[in-house]
Design a protein around this motif. Structure first.
Motif, PDB file in Angstrom:
ATOM      1  N   LYS A 136      -0.551  -1.803  -1.460  1.00 29.35           N
ATOM      2  CA  LYS A 136       0.522  -0.841  -1.183  1.00 29.35           C
ATOM      3  C   LYS A 136      -0.051   0.557  -0.942  1.00 29.35           C
ATOM      4  N   GLU A 137      -1.036   0.954  -1.742  1.00 23.02           N
ATOM      5  CA  GLU A 137      -1.655   2.268  -1.560  1.00 23.02           C
ATOM      6  C   GLU A 137      -2.398   2.359  -0.230  1.00 23.02           C
ATOM      7  N   GLU A 139      -1.669   0.683   2.484  1.00 26.20           N
ATOM      8  CA  GLU A 139      -0.638   0.779   3.526  1.00 26.20           C
ATOM      9  C   GLU A 139      -0.092   2.198   3.600  1.00 26.20           C
ATOM     10  N   GLU A 140       0.144   2.809   2.442  1.00 23.53           N
ATOM     11  CA  GLU A 140       0.654   4.183   2.394  1.00 23.53           C
ATOM     12  C   GLU A 140      -0.378   5.163   2.973  1.00 23.53           C
ATOM     13  N   LEU A 141      -1.637   4.969   2.610  1.00 23.26           N
ATOM     14  CA  LEU A 141      -2.700   5.835   3.131  1.00 23.26           C
ATOM     15  C   LEU A 141      -2.777   5.720   4.654  1.00 23.26           C
ATOM     16  N   HIS A 143      -0.378   4.879   6.643  1.00 24.72           N
ATOM     17  CA  HIS A 143       0.831   5.539   7.169  1.00 24.72           C
ATOM     18  C   HIS A 143       0.616   7.060   7.226  1.00 24.72           C
ATOM     19  N   LEU A 144       0.055   7.615   6.165  1.00 23.26           N
ATOM     20  CA  LEU A 144      -0.190   9.061   6.144  1.00 23.26           C
ATOM     21  C   LEU A 144      -1.233   9.463   7.184  1.00 23.26           C
TER      22      LEU A 144
END
Length: 148
Positions: A136-137, A139-141, A143-144
């Motif tokens: 999840k992290e 994927e978030e990274l 995205h950012l």
């Protein structure tokens, strides 16, 4: 990774500067670790990238322009990279029969076999680099980072 400790400053930096310096430091660390993983193969990250691009061609030749377009790190010395891979027997180069000004490059069987070994080492290195992140992290990274 503490940016202030690494660059040896006690001064409070603007968040924008700190962020960009942080990204640069992380990039340098990743580049060094990946480069060290490829050292036993005597191949640079750029050469590894060329081999992966050629493998992705699935037997179709690529020209220097194609390699330049698809390189992760854009550079003007692609000819030199290909020359080094040619000397190792990892690629073949020939003149295009229909356009004699065009040079075609293809990965050899030896290059494919070496690349398969490199892939294992690089995958292990990449896993070690991101081992402290959850899926999840990551994927978030991503995205950012896409926001750049």
């Amino acid at each position: 990774m503490n940016v202030e400790e690494i660059i040896k400053t006690s001064k409070k930096m603007p968040l924008e500067s700190r962020t960009l310096i942080h990204i640069t430091l992380v990039h340098n660390m990743i580049y060094e670790l990946a480069g060290n993983a490829l050292k036993p193969f005597e191949v640079s990250l750029q050469q590894f990238n060329v081999l992966r691009i050629l493998r992705g061609q699935k037997g179709k030749p690529a020209n220097l322009s194609t390699l330049n377009e698809r390189m992760v790190t854009k550079m003007s010395n692609t000819t030199r990279l290909v020359d080094k891979l040619l000397a190792k027997g990892y690629v073949d180069r020939s003149v295009c029969p229909s356009n004699r000004r065009k040079v075609e490059i293809i990965i050899t069987e030896k290059g494919s076999e070496a690349l398969a070994q490199m892939d294992k080492v690089v995958a292990e290195t990449e896993s070690n680099i991101v081992k402290h992140f959850s899926t999840k992290e990551l994927e978030e990274l991503n995205h950012l980072l896409d926001k750049f």
